[in-house]
Motif scaffolding. Structure first.
Motif, PDB file in Angstrom:
ATOM      1  N   CYS A  98       3.553  -6.912  -0.640  1.00 53.44           N
ATOM      2  CA  CYS A  98       2.231  -6.972  -1.273  1.00 53.44           C
ATOM      3  C   CYS A  98       2.331  -6.561  -2.728  1.00 53.44           C
ATOM      4  O   CYS A  98       3.311  -5.956  -3.156  1.00 53.44           O
ATOM      5  CB  CYS A  98       1.229  -6.098  -0.528  1.00 53.44           C
ATOM      6  SG  CYS A  98       1.446  -4.338  -0.783  1.00 53.44           S
ATOM      7  N   ALA A  99       1.293  -6.861  -3.476  1.00 55.42           N
ATOM      8  CA  ALA A  99       1.236  -6.479  -4.885  1.00 55.42           C
ATOM      9  C   ALA A  99       0.936  -4.991  -5.007  1.00 55.42           C
ATOM     10  O   ALA A  99       1.613  -4.269  -5.742  1.00 55.42           O
ATOM     11  CB  ALA A  99       0.181  -7.295  -5.615  1.00 55.42           C
ATOM     12  N   ARG A 108      -3.336  -5.074  -1.015  1.00 59.98           N
ATOM     13  CA  ARG A 108      -3.908  -6.139  -1.830  1.00 59.98           C
ATOM     14  C   ARG A 108      -2.781  -7.099  -2.199  1.00 59.98           C
ATOM     15  O   ARG A 108      -1.700  -6.672  -2.599  1.00 59.98           O
ATOM     16  CB  ARG A 108      -4.548  -5.589  -3.101  1.00 59.98           C
ATOM     17  CG  ARG A 108      -5.262  -6.685  -3.910  1.00 59.98           C
ATOM     18  CD  ARG A 108      -6.007  -6.154  -5.112  1.00 59.98           C
ATOM     19  NE  ARG A 108      -5.157  -5.591  -6.135  1.00 59.98           N
ATOM     20  CZ  ARG A 108      -4.389  -6.300  -6.969  1.00 59.98           C
ATOM     21  NH1 ARG A 108      -4.340  -7.603  -6.876  1.00 59.98           N
ATOM     22  NH2 ARG A 108      -3.668  -5.702  -7.889  1.00 59.98           N
ATOM     23  N   ASN A 110      -1.579 -10.827  -4.250  1.00 57.30           N
ATOM     24  CA  ASN A 110      -1.888 -11.678  -5.393  1.00 57.30           C
ATOM     25  C   ASN A 110      -1.798 -13.144  -5.005  1.00 57.30           C
ATOM     26  O   ASN A 110      -0.911 -13.541  -4.249  1.00 57.30           O
ATOM     27  CB  ASN A 110      -0.913 -11.428  -6.549  1.00 57.30           C
ATOM     28  CG  ASN A 110      -1.299 -10.230  -7.373  1.00 57.30           C
ATOM     29  OD1 ASN A 110      -2.440  -9.780  -7.360  1.00 57.30           O
ATOM     30  ND2 ASN A 110      -0.333  -9.691  -8.093  1.00 57.30           N
ATOM     31  N   LYS A 111      -2.701 -13.917  -5.516  1.00 56.32           N
ATOM     32  CA  LYS A 111      -2.687 -15.378  -5.449  1.00 56.32           C
ATOM     33  C   LYS A 111      -2.385 -15.901  -4.056  1.00 56.32           C
ATOM     34  O   LYS A 111      -3.018 -15.522  -3.090  1.00 56.32           O
ATOM     35  CB  LYS A 111      -1.732 -15.911  -6.510  1.00 56.32           C
ATOM     36  CG  LYS A 111      -2.159 -15.494  -7.920  1.00 56.32           C
ATOM     37  CD  LYS A 111      -1.208 -15.996  -8.967  1.00 56.32           C
ATOM     38  CE  LYS A 111      -1.715 -15.605 -10.333  1.00 56.32           C
ATOM     39  NZ  LYS A 111      -0.919 -14.645 -11.010  1.00 56.32           N
ATOM     40  N   GLN A 114      -2.036 -14.255  -0.436  1.00 53.44           N
ATOM     41  CA  GLN A 114      -3.175 -13.972   0.446  1.00 53.44           C
ATOM     42  C   GLN A 114      -3.251 -14.949   1.618  1.00 53.44           C
ATOM     43  O   GLN A 114      -3.972 -14.711   2.572  1.00 53.44           O
ATOM     44  CB  GLN A 114      -4.484 -14.047  -0.339  1.00 53.44           C
ATOM     45  CG  GLN A 114      -4.608 -12.990  -1.412  1.00 53.44           C
ATOM     46  CD  GLN A 114      -5.874 -13.171  -2.213  1.00 53.44           C
ATOM     47  OE1 GLN A 114      -6.959 -13.218  -1.656  1.00 53.44           O
ATOM     48  NE2 GLN A 114      -5.737 -13.285  -3.525  1.00 53.44           N
ATOM     49  N   ASP A 144     -11.403  -5.328  -2.602  1.00 54.68           N
ATOM     50  CA  ASP A 144     -10.082  -5.863  -2.930  1.00 54.68           C
ATOM     51  C   ASP A 144      -9.043  -5.591  -1.845  1.00 54.68           C
ATOM     52  O   ASP A 144      -7.884  -5.969  -1.993  1.00 54.68           O
ATOM     53  CB  ASP A 144      -9.586  -5.283  -4.253  1.00 54.68           C
ATOM     54  CG  ASP A 144     -10.370  -5.811  -5.447  1.00 54.68           C
ATOM     55  OD1 ASP A 144     -10.959  -6.908  -5.339  1.00 54.68           O
ATOM     56  OD2 ASP A 144     -10.386  -5.128  -6.487  1.00 54.68           O
ATOM     57  N   HIS A 146      -7.220  -6.499   1.263  1.00 58.92           N
ATOM     58  CA  HIS A 146      -7.005  -7.700   2.075  1.00 58.92           C
ATOM     59  C   HIS A 146      -6.547  -7.352   3.485  1.00 58.92           C
ATOM     60  O   HIS A 146      -6.758  -8.145   4.405  1.00 58.92           O
ATOM     61  CB  HIS A 146      -5.995  -8.625   1.405  1.00 58.92           C
ATOM     62  CG  HIS A 146      -6.452  -9.092   0.061  1.00 58.92           C
ATOM     63  ND1 HIS A 146      -5.635  -9.124  -1.040  1.00 58.92           N
ATOM     64  CD2 HIS A 146      -7.661  -9.533  -0.360  1.00 58.92           C
ATOM     65  CE1 HIS A 146      -6.307  -9.576  -2.082  1.00 58.92           C
ATOM     66  NE2 HIS A 146      -7.543  -9.823  -1.701  1.00 58.92           N
TER      67      HIS A 146
END
Length: 180
Positions: A98-99, A108, A110-111, A114, A144, A146
């Motif tokens: 993950c980011a 969370r 990115n891009k 997800q 934010d 996920h």
């Protein structure tokens, strides 16, 4: 996806690996269902194909003949449409990148990360996350998050060098014509 990995393809075709080929959307839903505690679901994907009728090679003999093939799956009609029963996937271990993660395991991405990473993280009995950055609890805004930390067992923080190294990614862009 066997794809461009020659060693993976060699092992599969020589009978060293057992592989269940599954349509991508069905795979994602099988993982999501597993993470949600759903045992199985019906989908129209695969009706009338070897996915439903069985016979997909899962493992080969070294001579190239099929050692093990998929079994037929239950097909039922719902609202006039035939659908295939697919079992959910619950993995022994889920490995996810993950980011950002906080110290409680809230994640969370990115891009396009997800797309499948949340389902993968939630489908594991043991979920280990490598995070490009780890922050304190509360630093990720609730909207934010996920994947909530209840699904994560371990968080490993990457060094900046590790976080920037993404060997599996391959740029596939077309160069722009001169003057643009």
């Amino acid at each position: 996806y066997v794809g461009e990995n020659k060693e993976f393809a060699r092992q599969y075709l020589s009978g060293e690996l057992e592989v269940e080929l599954t349509p991508q959307g069905t795979l994602a839903e099988r993982m999501r269902a597993g993470g949600a505690g759903i045992g199985a679901f019906f989908t129209p994907t695969g009706v009338g194909t070897a996915v439903a009728e069985g016979g997909l090679p899962w493992r080969y003999h070294p001579d190239g003949s099929i050692a093990m093939a998929s079994s037929p799956k239950e097909v039922r009609s719902f609202h006039g449409r035939e659908m295939v029963l697919e079992e959910s996937i619950v993995a022994d271990v889920a490995l996810v990148r993950c980011a950002v993660a906080d110290r409680h395991g809230n994640l969370r991405f990115n891009k396009s990360a997800q797309n499948f990473n949340p389902a993968v993280a939630m489908s594991g009995r043991l979920t280990i996350v490598e995070a490009e950055r780890v922050v304190e609890a509360g630093e990720i805004a609730p909207d934010d998050v996920h994947v909530p930390g209840v699904f994560v067992d371990r968080v490993v923080e990457l060094t900046p060098e590790q976080a920037s190294r993404k060997q599996i990614e391959k740029a596939t862009t077309t160069p722009r014509p001169e003057g643009n």
